[in-house]
Design a protein around this motif. Structure first.
Motif, PDB file in Angstrom:
ATOM      1  N   VAL A   1       0.834  -1.205   0.000  1.00  0.00           N
ATOM      2  CA  VAL A   1       0.000   0.000   0.000  1.00  0.00           C
ATOM      3  C   VAL A   1       0.871   1.257   0.000  1.00  0.00           C
ATOM      4  O   VAL A   1       0.594   2.230  -0.707  1.00  0.00           O
ATOM      5  CB  VAL A   1      -0.958  -0.001   1.213  1.00  0.00           C
TER       6      VAL A   1
ATOM      7  N   PHE B   1       2.127   1.899  -3.397  1.00  0.00           N
ATOM      8  CA  PHE B   1       1.042   2.366  -4.267  1.00  0.00           C
ATOM      9  C   PHE B   1       0.750   3.849  -4.044  1.00  0.00           C
ATOM     10  O   PHE B   1       0.530   4.598  -5.007  1.00  0.00           O
ATOM     11  CB  PHE B   1      -0.222   1.541  -4.008  1.00  0.00           C
ATOM     12  N   LEU B   2       0.750   4.287  -2.791  1.00  0.00           N
ATOM     13  CA  LEU B   2       0.449   5.690  -2.482  1.00  0.00           C
ATOM     14  C   LEU B   2       1.432   6.636  -3.155  1.00  0.00           C
ATOM     15  O   LEU B   2       1.071   7.735  -3.581  1.00  0.00           O
ATOM     16  CB  LEU B   2       0.460   5.911  -0.966  1.00  0.00           C
ATOM     17  N   THR B   3       2.689   6.205  -3.260  1.00  0.00           N
ATOM     18  CA  THR B   3       3.700   7.037  -3.931  1.00  0.00           C
ATOM     19  C   THR B   3       3.626   6.895  -5.450  1.00  0.00           C
ATOM     20  O   THR B   3       3.629   7.882  -6.186  1.00  0.00           O
ATOM     21  CB  THR B   3       5.119   6.650  -3.459  1.00  0.00           C
ATOM     22  N   ALA B   4       3.500   5.657  -5.937  1.00  0.00           N
ATOM     23  CA  ALA B   4       3.543   5.391  -7.374  1.00  0.00           C
ATOM     24  C   ALA B   4       2.321   5.923  -8.117  1.00  0.00           C
ATOM     25  O   ALA B   4       2.400   6.180  -9.319  1.00  0.00           O
ATOM     26  CB  ALA B   4       3.684   3.891  -7.617  1.00  0.00           C
ATOM     27  N   ARG B   5       1.196   6.111  -7.416  1.00  0.00           N
ATOM     28  CA  ARG B   5      -0.025   6.550  -8.098  1.00  0.00           C
ATOM     29  C   ARG B   5       0.136   7.950  -8.702  1.00  0.00           C
ATOM     30  O   ARG B   5      -0.577   8.316  -9.641  1.00  0.00           O
ATOM     31  CB  ARG B   5      -1.201   6.561  -7.114  1.00  0.00           C
ATOM     32  N   ASN B   6       1.067   8.742  -8.173  1.00  0.00           N
ATOM     33  CA  ASN B   6       1.314  10.082  -8.695  1.00  0.00           C
ATOM     34  C   ASN B   6       2.307  10.074  -9.856  1.00  0.00           C
ATOM     35  O   ASN B   6       2.633  11.119 -10.410  1.00  0.00           O
ATOM     36  CB  ASN B   6       1.842  11.004  -7.587  1.00  0.00           C
ATOM     37  N   GLY B   7       2.794   8.875 -10.184  1.00  0.00           N
ATOM     38  CA  GLY B   7       3.726   8.751 -11.291  1.00  0.00           C
ATOM     39  C   GLY B   7       5.171   8.857 -10.853  1.00  0.00           C
ATOM     40  O   GLY B   7       5.524   9.768 -10.101  1.00  0.00           O
TER      41      GLY B   7
ATOM     42  N   SER C   1       8.240   3.629  -2.073  1.00  0.00           N
ATOM     43  CA  SER C   1       7.449   4.479  -1.179  1.00  0.00           C
ATOM     44  C   SER C   1       8.216   5.718  -0.738  1.00  0.00           C
ATOM     45  O   SER C   1       7.621   6.710  -0.317  1.00  0.00           O
ATOM     46  CB  SER C   1       7.002   3.688   0.060  1.00  0.00           C
TER      47      SER C   1
ATOM     48  N   ALA D   1       3.127  11.565  -0.966  1.00  0.00           N
ATOM     49  CA  ALA D   1       2.175  10.464  -1.165  1.00  0.00           C
ATOM     50  C   ALA D   1       0.813  10.671  -0.520  1.00  0.00           C
ATOM     51  O   ALA D   1      -0.040   9.789  -0.578  1.00  0.00           O
ATOM     52  CB  ALA D   1       2.792   9.163  -0.645  1.00  0.00           C
TER      53      ALA D   1
END
Length: 397
Positions: free
Chosen positions: A160, A163-169, A241, A266
Motif C-alpha cells: 500500500v 502504491f500511495l507514492t507510485a499513483r502520482n507517477g 514508497s 504520497a
C-alpha cells in the motif's frame, strides 16, 4: 490430483521458519536502507535489489537443508563437530551486533508510533512486553502462529505504501551503475541488509524446532525461494514508497519531518502506512533476531536451549532504554548493514563446511555447481563489504 494435494499439504506442514526469517530480514534497519536507497536513487537500484534474491536463496537454502538433515542447531553443530572456541567465535560477535539490531528495532517501533502521535515512553515498553508475551515459555510452534499473522499485515502495508507514492507517477530507470564510493557503500548496505548472521542460526534452529524431516527438504527449498523473492519485492516497495522525499527527512530523531515529507509526496495516509510498516517490520525482527541470537549463543556455549531467555534479557534490556532518548540512528543503521557482512563470514564459512560434509549431510551434502555458487556468493559478499569499508579508512580505490 492426490499427488498435488499431498505436495500442498507438505508445504503447509513445513511452512514457517524460512518465510519468517525472510520477512524478519526486512527489519527496521533494512527498511531504512531501502528507503534511503529510494530517496537517493529512485528506481535505479531496483535491478540490484531483485538480483539479491539469488544469493539470499542460495545461502538460506543451505541453512534450511542443514537443519532438516542434521536435526541440530548451527551453534551446536559447530561446537560438537569442531571446537567450542570456533563456536564462540561465530556466535559472540553476532550477539554483540544483535544488541545494536535491538536498538534499531525498538527505534523503528518508537518512530512508527511517533508518526501516529504516540510517545516512545508508551510504545517502547508496550512493544517490549508484547514481545515477551509472544516468546516467553512458549514452544516454537506457538510463537510462530502470531508471527505469521503479523507478517501478512506487514506485506500488505508496504505494498500500500508503494502504491500511495507510485499513483502520482514515478520515473522508472531500468539500470544504473556507478563506481563512486557512496554508490558502492549503498550497494554494500543493501547486501548487508539481505544476509544477516542471525538468519543462518535462526533458520537452522527453527527448522529443527519445527520437526521437519528429510522427506520435506524440497518443501523447505520452495518456502525459501518464495520468501527470498517476496523479501526483495518488499525492499523494492519500501524504496518506491520513499521516492521523492528528501533523504535528510529519514533522520529518525524527527518523525514529524519524516511524516511531513511523506505527506507532501504520497498524501495524508502515507505517514500512517509507513509507520505501521516500521512497527510490524521491527516487531517480527525483534522476535526472530532474539531467538536466532539466543539459540546460537546457548548452543555454541553448550548451555542448552532452556537458558536462551537469560541471554535475550542481557542483550535486549539496554536496547530498550536507548530509543527513549533522542538518538540519530539513520547512519548507524546503514553502517550496521555493512558490519553485518563482516560478522556473517565466520558462521557462513562454517555452514558451508558443514553442508559439504558427507559424514553430516550424506546424500544431501553441498556439491557440484551448488557448492561453487554458494562459495562464490560468500566471497562476493565479503569482497563488497571490504570495498565499501576501505574509503572510510582513508584508502582510495
Amino acid at each position: 490430483m492426490k499427488r498435488f494435494q499431498a505436495r500442498v499439504g507438505q508445504i503447509i506442514q513445513t511452512w514457517g521458519p524460512a518465510w519468517l526469517v525472510m520477512i524478519a530480514d526486512v527489519d527496521a534497519a533494512s527498511a531504512i536502507t531501502a528507503a534511503d536507497t529510494g530517496a537517493q536513487y529512485g528506481t535505479k537500484l531496483v535491478w540490484f535489489l531483485m538480483l539479491l534474491v539469488i544469493p539470499l536463496y542460495v545461502i538460506q537454502e543451505v541453512a534450511g537443508r542443514v537443519g532438516v538433515v542434521t536435526g541440530k542447531g548451527l551453534g551446536e553443530l559447530i561446537r560438537v563437530n569442531y571446537q567450542r572456541r570456533i563456536a564462540v567465535l561465530c556466535a559472540i560477535p553476532m550477539a554483540l551486533v544483535d544488541v545494536i539490531s535491538y536498538v534499531v528495532e525498538y527505534t523503528g517501533i518508537a518512530v512508527g508510533f511517533q508518526m501516529m502521535g504516540i510517545s516512545p515512553w508508551i510504545s517502547v515498553p508496550i512493544a517490549f512486553v508484547a514481545h515477551l508475551l509472544v516468546v516467553y515459555n512458549r514452544k516454537y510452534a506457538e510463537a510462530e502462529k502470531p508471527l505469521l499473522i503479523v507478517s501478512l499485515i506487514f506485506a500488505v502495508v508496504w505494498i500500500v505504501a508503494a502504491f500511495l507514492t507510485a499513483r502520482n507517477g514515478i520515473q522508472v530507470t531500468p539500470f544504473y551503475f556507478s563506481t563512486s564510493p557512496d554508490f558502492i557503500f549503498m550497494l554494500a548496505a543493501n547486501i548487508g541488509a539481505v544476509i544477516m548472521p542471525f538468519m543462518l542460526f535462526y533458520q537452522v534452529s527453527a527448522t529443527v524446532e519445527k520437526g521437519t524431516d528429510k522427506s520435506n527438504v524440497w518443501a523447505v527449498r520452495f518456502e525459501t525461494l518464495v520468501g527470498a523473492i517476496f523479501s526483495e519485492l518488499i525492499m523494492v516497495a519500501i524504496a518506491v514508497s520513499a521516492i521523492g522525499i528528501n533523504s535528510n527527512s529519514l533522520d529518525f530523531t524527527s518523525p514529524k519531518i519524516l511524516s511531513q515529507s511523506l505527506t507532501s509526496v504520497a498524501g495524508h495516509f502515507a505517514p500512517y502506512v509507513f509507520g505501521v510498516g516500521l512497527i510490524t517490520a521491527s516487531f517480527i525482527a525483534l522476535i526472530v533476531i532474539s531467538l536466532g541470537s539466543s539459540w546460537g549463543v546457548t548452543e555454541a556455549l553448550g548451555w542448552g536451549r532452556k537458558h536462551w531467555f537469560k541471554v535475550y534479557l542481557i542483550e535486549s534490556i539496554p536496547a530498550v532504554l536507548i530509543p527513549l532518548f533522542s538518538f540519530n540512528l539513520i547512519k548507524l543503521a546503514l553502517n550496521l548493514m555493512v558490519l553485518q557482512i563482516v560478522v556473517l563470514i565466520a558462521p557462513a564459512v562454517i555452514l558451508g563446511i558443514i553442508a559439504s560434509s558427507e559424514k553430516l549431510m550424506g546424500d544431501y551434502k553441498l556439491k557440484g555447481f551448488n557448492k561453487f555458487i554458494y562459495w562464490f556468493f560468500i566471497a562476493l559478499i565479503f569482497a563488497t563489504g571490504i570495498i565499501s569499508i576501505l574509503p572510510n579508512l582513508g584508502i582510495k580505490l
